[in-house]
Design a protein around this motif. Structure first.
Motif, PDB file in Angstrom:
ATOM      1  N   ILE A   1      68.221  23.819  24.002  1.00 52.85           N
ATOM      2  CA  ILE A   1      69.153  23.160  23.076  1.00 52.85           C
ATOM      3  C   ILE A   1      70.558  23.126  23.649  1.00 52.85           C
ATOM      4  N   CYS A   2      70.901  24.102  24.483  1.00 56.01           N
ATOM      5  CA  CYS A   2      72.207  24.059  25.144  1.00 56.01           C
ATOM      6  C   CYS A   2      72.289  22.890  26.120  1.00 56.01           C
TER       7      CYS A   2
ATOM      8  N   ILE B   1      71.155  31.896  16.592  1.00 54.31           N
ATOM      9  CA  ILE B   1      70.271  32.497  17.602  1.00 54.31           C
ATOM     10  C   ILE B   1      70.844  33.813  18.122  1.00 54.31           C
TER      11      ILE B   1
ATOM     12  N   VAL C   1      69.917  21.264  15.684  1.00 51.55           N
ATOM     13  CA  VAL C   1      70.285  22.677  15.614  1.00 51.55           C
ATOM     14  C   VAL C   1      69.557  23.362  14.462  1.00 51.55           C
TER      15      VAL C   1
ATOM     16  N   CYS D   1      77.588  24.008  18.529  1.00 47.77           N
ATOM     17  CA  CYS D   1      77.498  25.190  19.391  1.00 47.77           C
ATOM     18  C   CYS D   1      77.822  26.461  18.619  1.00 47.77           C
TER      19      CYS D   1
ATOM     20  N   ILE E   1      74.660  27.360  16.838  1.00 50.72           N
ATOM     21  CA  ILE E   1      73.691  27.937  17.772  1.00 50.72           C
ATOM     22  C   ILE E   1      74.000  29.417  17.995  1.00 50.72           C
ATOM     23  N   TYR E   2      75.259  29.714  18.213  1.00 43.80           N
ATOM     24  CA  TYR E   2      75.679  31.110  18.404  1.00 43.80           C
ATOM     25  C   TYR E   2      75.321  31.953  17.179  1.00 43.80           C
TER      26      TYR E   2
ATOM     27  N   TRP F   1      74.577  30.008  26.527  1.00 43.45           N
ATOM     28  CA  TRP F   1      75.435  29.415  25.500  1.00 43.45           C
ATOM     29  C   TRP F   1      76.869  29.282  26.008  1.00 43.45           C
TER      30      TRP F   1
ATOM     31  N   ASN G   1      66.837  28.451  23.389  1.00 47.62           N
ATOM     32  CA  ASN G   1      68.294  28.471  23.469  1.00 47.62           C
ATOM     33  C   ASN G   1      68.776  27.666  24.671  1.00 47.62           C
TER      34      ASN G   1
ATOM     35  N   THR H   1      65.796  23.756  15.252  1.00 47.65           N
ATOM     36  CA  THR H   1      65.561  24.753  16.292  1.00 47.65           C
ATOM     37  C   THR H   1      65.711  26.167  15.748  1.00 47.65           C
ATOM     38  N   VAL H   2      66.803  26.406  15.041  1.00 47.19           N
ATOM     39  CA  VAL H   2      67.056  27.741  14.481  1.00 47.19           C
ATOM     40  C   VAL H   2      66.010  28.084  13.425  1.00 47.19           C
TER      41      VAL H   2
END
Length: 236
Positions: A93-94, A141, A48, A134, A137-138, A192, A90, A51-52
């Protein structure tokens, strides 16, 4: 000498058994072997973060180079390609979060603990993947990055064009800029949200099966979830 050889062979056998007990996961760049839940949790967190941070670095470069309305007009395709890249990263990674959920469950099943302990351990899947990963991620991103794209692109350089370009040209440009941002934001949220729902349903079903002591049912849930993930990959 025979004793030394025997000890070496025993060590090799132990290492082989450990390797066989592990799982292989993809972290977005390569496949890595994981043998413990702690290792997996570290991989999930790093995935995570990487990626971000990777998308953030691309954003920083884009924002630095496209800092006027005229530069935006000359680089619309590049900006739009970045929106596509954000959406693709996104989505990817989800999907990996779903796969990590399976790996987490498989490691719990292989732990050798009692069903009661396995039930307790699967609760950490919720914390590690559903809640923490998660959630990050929210935040990273959907909220932060896409929020910055709105501020910098639509409400920034595009908005500035009002004072520098013919109104009709600027109005059309502004509408298009908002539309692609809005569409990308919706796509990102939908991906997501779907992942969050899938992971929760999987975790909930597995938790119930472990509570009942039905490991065969857990394996059925794993097989079904893996098939669903494969279908998602085919749709890409």
């Amino acid at each position: 000498m025979k004793k030394v050889i025997a000890l070496i062979l025993a060590a090799v056998m132990i290492c082989s058994m450990t390797a066989c007990g592990g799982e292989t996961v993809s972290n977005g760049e390569k496949k890595v072997s994981v043998n413990t839940i702690e290792e997996l949790e570290g991989i999930v967190e790093k995935d995570v973060t990487d990626t971000v941070d990777g998308l953030r670095a691309e954003y920083d470069q884009l924002a630095a180079e496209i800092d006027t309305y005229d530069k935006y007009v000359d680089n619309i395709e590049r900006v739009n390609e970045f929106y596509t890249r954000i959406s693709e990263e996104n989505r990817a990674i989800c999907i990996r979060m779903r796969e990590y959920s399976i790996t987490y469950t498989e490691l719990v099943l292989k732990s050798g603990d009692s069903n009661s302990d396995k039930y307790d351990a699967i609760g950490d899947l919720y914390d590690c993947i559903y809640d923490d990963a998660c959630g990050d991620i929210y935040d990273g991103i959907y909220d932060d990055l896409m929020g910055d794209m709105y501020d910098t692109v639509y409400d920034g350089v595009v908005s500035d064009g009002y004072n520098h370009a013919p109104y009709k040209e600027w109005s059309d440009m502004s509408s298009d800029a908002y539309e692609i941002w809005s569409d990308s934001l919706s796509d990102i949220y939908d991906e997501w949200s779907d992942a969050l729902s899938d992971i929760y349903d999987f975790w909930s079903d597995v938790s119930g099966d472990l509570w009942d002591g039905d490991t065969d049912k857990v394996n059925e849930e794993i097989t079904k979830f893996r098939e669903d993930i494969d279908k998602l990959k085919e749709e890409k």
